[in-house]
Scaffold this motif. Structure first.
Motif, short mmCIF file in Angstrom:
data_model
loop_
_atom_site.label_atom_id
_atom_site.label_comp_id
_atom_site.label_asym_id
_atom_site.label_seq_id
_atom_site.Cartn_x
_atom_site.Cartn_y
_atom_site.Cartn_z
N THR A 11 12.49 15.53 4.35
CA THR A 11 11.19 15.81 4.97
C THR A 11 11.07 15.20 6.35
O THR A 11 10.52 15.83 7.26
N TRP A 12 11.57 13.98 6.54
CA TRP A 12 11.38 13.30 7.81
C TRP A 12 11.89 14.08 9.02
O TRP A 12 11.22 14.11 10.07
N PRO A 13 13.05 14.75 8.98
CA PRO A 13 13.50 15.49 10.16
C PRO A 13 12.46 16.52 10.66
O PRO A 13 12.32 16.72 11.86
N SER A 14 11.72 17.14 9.74
CA SER A 14 10.68 18.09 10.14
C SER A 14 9.48 17.37 10.74
O SER A 14 8.91 17.82 11.74
N LEU A 15 9.07 16.26 10.13
CA LEU A 15 7.89 15.54 10.63
C LEU A 15 8.16 14.87 11.97
O LEU A 15 7.29 14.83 12.84
N ARG A 16 9.36 14.34 12.17
CA ARG A 16 9.66 13.61 13.41
C ARG A 16 9.58 14.51 14.64
O ARG A 16 9.38 14.04 15.74
N ARG A 17 9.75 15.83 14.47
CA ARG A 17 9.67 16.77 15.60
C ARG A 17 8.25 17.02 16.08
O ARG A 17 8.05 17.53 17.18
N LEU A 18 7.26 16.72 15.23
CA LEU A 18 5.88 17.05 15.54
C LEU A 18 5.31 16.13 16.62
O LEU A 18 5.69 14.97 16.72
N GLN A 19 4.36 16.67 17.41
CA GLN A 19 3.70 15.84 18.41
C GLN A 19 2.85 14.76 17.77
O GLN A 19 2.77 13.65 18.27
N GLY A 25 0.84 -1.18 0.00
CA GLY A 25 0.00 0.00 0.00
C GLY A 25 0.88 1.24 0.00
O GLY A 25 2.10 1.17 0.14
N VAL A 26 0.25 2.39 -0.16
CA VAL A 26 0.97 3.65 -0.20
C VAL A 26 0.33 4.58 0.83
O VAL A 26 -0.89 4.76 0.84
N VAL A 27 1.16 5.15 1.70
CA VAL A 27 0.65 6.07 2.71
C VAL A 27 1.33 7.42 2.58
O VAL A 27 2.47 7.51 2.10
N ALA A 28 0.62 8.44 3.01
CA ALA A 28 1.20 9.78 3.12
C ALA A 28 1.39 10.07 4.60
O ALA A 28 0.47 9.87 5.40
N LEU A 29 2.58 10.50 4.97
CA LEU A 29 2.88 10.96 6.33
C LEU A 29 2.91 12.47 6.25
O LEU A 29 3.73 13.03 5.51
N CYS A 30 2.02 13.14 7.00
CA CYS A 30 1.90 14.59 6.84
C CYS A 30 1.66 15.29 8.18
O CYS A 30 1.05 14.73 9.09
N GLY A 31 2.12 16.53 8.24
CA GLY A 31 1.91 17.34 9.42
C GLY A 31 2.07 18.81 9.10
O GLY A 31 2.45 19.19 7.99
N ILE A 32 1.77 19.64 10.08
CA ILE A 32 1.93 21.09 9.96
C ILE A 32 3.30 21.45 10.53
O ILE A 32 3.58 21.19 11.70
N ASP A 33 4.15 22.01 9.68
CA ASP A 33 5.51 22.38 10.05
C ASP A 33 5.67 23.88 9.82
O ASP A 33 5.53 24.34 8.68
N ASN A 34 5.91 24.63 10.88
CA ASN A 34 6.03 26.10 10.78
C ASN A 34 4.82 26.72 10.09
O ASN A 34 4.97 27.59 9.23
N GLY A 35 3.63 26.23 10.43
CA GLY A 35 2.39 26.81 9.90
C GLY A 35 2.00 26.33 8.51
O GLY A 35 0.96 26.73 8.00
N GLU A 36 2.80 25.49 7.88
CA GLU A 36 2.54 25.01 6.51
C GLU A 36 2.45 23.48 6.50
O GLU A 36 3.16 22.82 7.26
N ASP A 61 -0.92 18.98 15.13
CA ASP A 61 0.08 18.99 14.07
C ASP A 61 -0.25 18.13 12.86
O ASP A 61 0.34 18.31 11.80
N SER A 62 -1.11 17.15 13.00
CA SER A 62 -1.28 16.16 11.93
C SER A 62 -2.11 16.68 10.77
O SER A 62 -3.00 17.50 10.92
N VAL A 63 -1.79 16.18 9.59
CA VAL A 63 -2.51 16.49 8.35
C VAL A 63 -2.99 15.18 7.75
O VAL A 63 -2.22 14.21 7.66
N LEU A 64 -4.26 15.15 7.34
CA LEU A 64 -4.83 13.97 6.69
C LEU A 64 -5.25 14.33 5.28
O LEU A 64 -5.78 15.42 5.03
N ILE A 65 -5.05 13.40 4.35
CA ILE A 65 -5.41 13.59 2.94
C ILE A 65 -6.87 13.19 2.77
O ILE A 65 -7.29 12.11 3.21
N HIS A 66 -7.66 14.07 2.13
CA HIS A 66 -9.08 13.79 1.90
C HIS A 66 -9.28 12.50 1.11
O HIS A 66 -8.49 12.18 0.22
#
Length: 179
Positions: free
Chosen positions: A73-81, A33-44, A118-123
């Motif tokens: 990308t991962w270093p930014s996402l790993r910091r998120l709660q 399968g294919v997943v997207a790992l997403c979050g809000i980093d510095n407001g974006e 912090d988390s972002v979900l894809i519609h």
């Protein structure tokens, strides 16, 4: 097929090292399968696509992903709660390409929403999870990342996107009665 040379080709390079291209092809024989790992980093919104995703544990609820150590990308996402994990649907091929892009706005044309900070979900994903990083384990040129699940849901009417043989595919349902 014989066990010693099932593929018919020489899989070893010099010094008993696997040929990287052949190894990639062998790994690609297994659909995932294919997943997207997403979050809000510095407001974006920030995110990445991963095809090495698997369930790990029911108690505690854990999933894992494998991420190249060279990921920007991962270093930014790993910091998120919290990090959103969206199991992409068969209709997400263009979103997948956009989220995998190295240049430009990865979220251009991709529907998304924030959840739980912090988390972002894809519609319109076939499933989603709100996770946090539980552990990282070095594994060769990748990190195995264990993610603890805090919330989740699914839409059984949405077919998942499948990555197989270096390409994106729709699952093909088996005919009833076929075993």
């Amino acid at each position: 097929m014989s066990a010693d040379n099932a593929g018919g080709g020489d899989v070893l390079g010099g010094e008993n090292r696997f040929d990287p291209q052949h190894l990639r092809s062998v790994f690609g024989a297994y659909p995932s399968g294919v997943v997207a790992l997403c979050g809000i980093d510095n407001g974006e919104p920030n995110g990445m696509v991963v095809s090495t995703f698997t369930s790990v544990s029911l108690a505690p609820p854990l999933v894992s992903v494998c991420i190249q150590k060279t990921s920007q990308t991962w270093p930014s996402l790993r910091r998120l709660q919290r990090v959103g994990v969206s199991v992409l649907g068969a209709h997400h091929t263009s979103a997948c390409r956009s989220l995998s892009s190295k240049d430009g706005d990865r979220f251009d044309g991709v529907g998304w929403t924030t959840h739980d900070g912090d988390s972002v979900l894809i519609h319109d994903s076939s499933a989603w999870m709100i996770t946090s990083v539980a552990n990282e384990i070095e594994a060769g040129d990748h990190l195995m990342v264990l993610l603890e699940i805090h919330a989740m849901d699914m839409d059984p009417t949405i077919e998942p996107l499948v990555f197989h043989a270096s390409g994106y595919h729709r699952p093909t349902p088996l005919t009833k009665g076929v075993r």
